[in-house]
Design an enzyme around this catalytic site. Structure first.
Site, PDB file in Angstrom:
ATOM      1  N   ARG A  71      -2.584  -9.901   6.001  1.00  0.00           N
ATOM      2  CA  ARG A  71      -3.161 -10.061   4.656  1.00  0.00           C
ATOM      3  C   ARG A  71      -2.130  -9.553   3.658  1.00  0.00           C
ATOM      4  O   ARG A  71      -1.779  -8.369   3.673  1.00  0.00           O
ATOM      5  CB  ARG A  71      -4.470  -9.270   4.554  1.00  0.00           C
ATOM      6  N   LYS A  73       0.823  -1.211   0.000  1.00  0.00           N
ATOM      7  CA  LYS A  73       0.000   0.000   0.000  1.00  0.00           C
ATOM      8  C   LYS A  73       0.860   1.265   0.000  1.00  0.00           C
ATOM      9  O   LYS A  73       2.087   1.216   0.111  1.00  0.00           O
ATOM     10  CB  LYS A  73      -0.952  -0.016   1.203  1.00  0.00           C
TER      11      LYS A  73
END
Length: 267
Positions: free
Chosen positions: A239, A203
């Site tokens: 995750r 991210k």
């Protein structure tokens, strides 16, 4: 001591920020699932709708058409299946076919019926902190109140506490400075006694940590650093896109923690 769960990301979308279009056919999804199982994945998280910045919402029908054939195909494997959705219709259809976890980026605020669906199928749910980024109180305090409120709703619907996961929502409705504060204070979320899922993989938070010119696929080592950090703070799952790297790191971290606890009689 339970090992850290590795949730592998399987986006069956044409437009996800890191891997959009790579696995948007049943055949490609099966191949990637087989790879992840060999690499040590615990949960495969199937996503049929992109949540990248600027994404466009698709219809329930289109999301079903993307997700359900993949769920059917992956039922042949002895692996836990999670569905990355905030719609109760998608959750119901997937759990009927054997999915046992719902990963809801809106924590039941978009569709509260999702709690009843998960309870009906005796599954697990992940509740992620989200919002519009406008807040009247500090980010960590807001996150804790938000997640505890939604977790209480999940329990009231009949989902046991140990099956209610919370996710601090790195990459959603936060500035980079707020994300740094959330990460620094992860132990406060862990202290709620709900299992914590950390989802930082590739991210913008990771991009800002290393080199702003990196491509998404070049951020895996930095992602692994946050995995190690999260495990030290007490998270129960991560995750990730790169399963093998994080599975090996998680196994090593779990080994070190287990031996440290045993040495000091803390296990």
């Amino acid at each position: 001591m339970a090992h850290t769960k590795i949730m592998g990301i399987l986006n069956v979308t044409p437009d996800s920020f890191s891997d959009g279009g790579k696995y948007n056919s049943v055949e490609k999804a099966i191949k990637r699932a087989e790879e992840m199982i060999d690499e040590g994945v615990d949960i495969i998280d199937i996503g049929g709708i992109s949540t990248r910045p600027g994404y466009e919402e698709i219809s329930v029908t289109e999301e079903l058409e993307r997700v359900i054939p993949v769920v059917k195909a992956l039922n042949q494997f002895d692996i836990q299946l999670s569905i990355d959705t905030y719609r109760s219709e998608i959750a119901e259809a997937a759990m009927k076919l054997g999915a046992t976890m719902i990963n809801d980026q809106w924590a039941g605020l978009y569709d509260e019926k999702i709690f009843d669906v998960v309870a009906k199928y005796e599954g697990e749910i992940v509740l992620m902190h989200n919002g519009d980024g406008q807040r009247s109180e500090p980010v960590v305090e807001e996150m804790l109140l938000y997640l505890l409120k939604q977790a209480n709703k999940a329990e009231m619907a009949g989902i046991p506490q140990e099956k209610v996961w919370v996710d601090p929502g790195i990459g959603f409705a936060k500035t980079r400075e707020e994300e740094q504060e959330v990460m620094a204070r992860l132990d406060e979320l862990v202290a709620t006694d709900y299992p914590v899922l950390l989802a930082t993989s590739r991210k913008r938070f990771i991009k800002e940590m290393v080199d702003k010119d990196t491509k998404a696929t070049e951020r895996d080592e930095a992602t692994a650093a946050t995995t190690a950090y999260g495990i030290m703070k007490g998270v129960k799952g991560v995750r990730v896109h790169n399963v093998v790297l994080n599975a090996r790191l998680g196994q090593s971290m779990d080994y070190l923690k287990e031996n440290e606890y045993a040495r000091y009689n803390l296990s």
